[in-house]
Scaffold this motif. Structure first.
Motif, PDB file in Angstrom:
ATOM      1  N   ALA A  82      43.148  28.314  16.630  1.00  0.00           N
ATOM      2  CA  ALA A  82      42.334  29.259  17.394  1.00  0.00           C
ATOM      3  C   ALA A  82      40.916  29.330  16.825  1.00  0.00           C
ATOM      4  O   ALA A  82      39.932  29.366  17.584  1.00  0.00           O
ATOM      5  CB  ALA A  82      42.987  30.642  17.376  1.00  0.00           C
ATOM      6  N   ALA A 112      37.489  28.230  18.761  1.00  0.00           N
ATOM      7  CA  ALA A 112      36.375  29.170  18.880  1.00  0.00           C
ATOM      8  C   ALA A 112      35.083  28.560  18.342  1.00  0.00           C
ATOM      9  O   ALA A 112      34.010  28.707  18.946  1.00  0.00           O
ATOM     10  CB  ALA A 112      36.707  30.464  18.136  1.00  0.00           C
ATOM     11  N   GLY A 115      31.860  27.747  20.549  1.00  0.00           N
ATOM     12  CA  GLY A 115      30.595  28.351  20.154  1.00  0.00           C
ATOM     13  C   GLY A 115      29.513  27.314  19.928  1.00  0.00           C
ATOM     14  O   GLY A 115      28.362  27.503  20.335  1.00  0.00           O
TER      15      GLY A 115
END
Length: 219
Positions: free
Chosen positions: A182, A186, A190
């Protein structure tokens, strides 16, 4: 010989056995790697030994990755694709996964290798297409080493911290994997949005004016 007996046999040889166990895990996965690493962490007596165990397992994993790299480089694309097509299903390497791993190297080779070492299953087989594509060996080894340390350290440390606690390393390791993936997703998302934000927007180009205005007759 069952899995626990096999692990105990390797551990009998100390850090050399730990390194060999990490090499073997790249070719014959006795257990999911996070479970194996946490079990090894449970056997570590102190912090100094934890650090050396991290280094030993990481070195072994790099050697195992070089084995896959050398195999891909030696046999070439056609033979490897044939082997994957006929036998890949027996080792969880489907042809579709192999193609995805190969296509991933169309991007940045260093970062693909590094991040790939922190993804289950991918971390085992990514070196195979890397060898087929003949990636630069030194950069491949460096990226593999960094990614391997990032993968090994949390599970070994968690196993070390859980000594005598009675917690189940399998279930805890599973959730650590989920959290790591995860975080990676992310960070990737990003970074992608950040790159898009830096891309200058294209505005409509103004109409070009002629360098010389036409002179009206009689002016």
């Amino acid at each position: 010989m069952d899995t626990s007996s096999t692990i105990a046999m390797f551990l009998h040889f100390g850090l050399v056995g730990v390194g060999c166990l990490a090499v073997a895990e790249k070719f014959i996965p006795l257990l999911p790697s996070y479970v194996l690493l946490m079990l090894l962490g449970l056997t570590v007596p102190d912090g100094t030994m934890l650090a050396t165990t991290i280094l030993a397992t990481s070195a072994g994993s790099v050697v195992g990755a070089l084995g896959w790299y050398g195999l891909g480089r030696a046999l070439g694309s056609r033979r490897i694709e044939g082997l994957v097509t006929h036998y890949g299903k027996f080792v969880l390497l489907r042809p579709s996964l192999y193609r995805q791993l190969t296509d991933a190297y169309r991007g940045n080779h260093f970062w693909v290798t590094l991040i790939g070492q922190t993804l289950p299953t991918v971390r085992i087989y990514l070196a195979l297409p890397a060898g087929v594509l003949r990636l630069e060996p030194r950069a491949f080894v460096m990226a593999t080493a960094i990614g391997t340390v990032i993968w090994n350290m949390p599970f070994l440390t968690l196993g070390y911290a859980l000594r005598g606690s009675g917690h189940d390393p399998v279930s805890l390791g599973f959730w650590v994997v989920v959290v790591l993936i995860a975080i990676e997703l992310a960070l990737l998302l990003g970074f992608r949005f950040y790159k898009r934000s830096l891309t200058p927007r294209r505005f409509a180009e103004p109409l070009a004016l002629p360098s010389r205005l036409p002179v009206e007759e009689g002016a």
